[in-house]
Design an enzyme around this catalytic site. Structure first.
Site, PDB file in Angstrom:
ATOM      1  N   HIS A  17     -28.337 -14.325 -22.421  1.00 25.53           N
ATOM      2  CA  HIS A  17     -28.804 -14.104 -23.827  1.00 25.53           C
ATOM      3  C   HIS A  17     -29.221 -15.635 -24.613  1.00 25.53           C
ATOM      4  CE1 HIS A  17     -25.599 -10.578 -23.625  1.00 25.53           C
ATOM      5  NE2 HIS A  17     -26.946 -10.115 -23.752  1.00 25.53           N
ATOM      6  N   LYS A  41     -19.750   3.174 -31.169  1.00 24.15           N
ATOM      7  CA  LYS A  41     -19.597   2.620 -29.754  1.00 24.15           C
ATOM      8  C   LYS A  41     -18.332   1.700 -29.508  1.00 24.15           C
ATOM      9  CE  LYS A  41     -24.583   2.808 -28.581  1.00 24.15           C
ATOM     10  NZ  LYS A  41     -25.810   1.964 -27.852  1.00 24.15           N
ATOM     11  N   ARG A  90     -34.849  -8.201 -17.662  1.00 28.84           N
ATOM     12  CA  ARG A  90     -34.261  -8.440 -16.410  1.00 28.84           C
ATOM     13  C   ARG A  90     -35.090  -7.885 -15.280  1.00 28.84           C
ATOM     14  NH1 ARG A  90     -28.599  -6.330 -18.027  1.00 28.84           N
ATOM     15  NH2 ARG A  90     -30.032  -5.060 -18.682  1.00 28.84           N
ATOM     16  N   SER A 127     -24.074  -8.102 -20.017  1.00 29.92           N
ATOM     17  CA  SER A 127     -22.530  -8.181 -20.573  1.00 29.92           C
ATOM     18  C   SER A 127     -21.711  -7.005 -20.013  1.00 29.92           C
ATOM     19  CB  SER A 127     -22.610  -7.706 -21.883  1.00 29.92           C
ATOM     20  OG  SER A 127     -23.441  -8.808 -22.747  1.00 29.92           O
TER      21      SER A 127
END
Length: 163
Positions: A17, A41, A90, A127
């Site tokens: 990040h 969430k 990614r 993460s």
């Protein structure tokens, strides 16, 4: 002045990040790191904790700041006067996931999305994976700042003790 938003949940913030934020800060006059707050969430760290960790993590990037937000990232961009959203990619899977959102965002508000590939050696880091490996006692020190590792270890120990 050009302004971009780097949105995410950052639960927790990783070196990947931070690489994207630092590189965005070289491309834009100002970067707003937007910490998504979605009450539906479940997160390991609360919104204030994630904002605080990010503020500490980007303290050496003078043209970057951190803000929490709820709702659509495009609405947040409009409120901030941002012309672009910066997203790290990614893999091709990230691209496949992000491209329709980029199209929707530009259709809704005209805010463009800029994709930056992750740095070599960071393409597998997320993460979620960091939390999973750390929960099983794996060493994730190479993937997060030291103070984040400390907070992560403490939080996971608290959760394990309460389970």
């Amino acid at each position: 002045m050009s302004r971009a938003v780097c949105p995410g949940s950052f639960d927790p913030v990783t070196h990947g990040h931070l690489d994207i934020v630092a590189r965005a800060a070289r491309l834009f006059d100002e970067v707003v790191v937007a910490v998504g707050v979605n009450p539906s969430k479940s997160r390991l760290f609360g919104p204030d904790e994630r904002v605080s960790m990010l503020e500490r993590a980007i303290a050496d990037i003078p043209n970057a700041r951190v803000e929490g937000f709820t709702g659509l990232v495009t609405d947040f961009c409009r409120e901030q006067g941002a012309e672009a959203i910066v997203k790290g990619l990614r893999s091709s899977g990230d691209f496949d996931y992000e491209l329709p959102m980029a199209h929707m965002n530009v259709a809704l508000t005209g805010v463009e999305t800029v994709f930056l590939p992750t740095a070599t050696g960071q393409s597998f880091v997320s993460s979620s994976l960091v939390k999973e490996v750390a929960a099983f006692g794996g060493d994730v020190a190479a993937f997060v700042p030291g103070f984040v590792l400390e907070a992560l270890t403490t939080r996971l120990a608290e959760r394990a003790a309460g389970a």
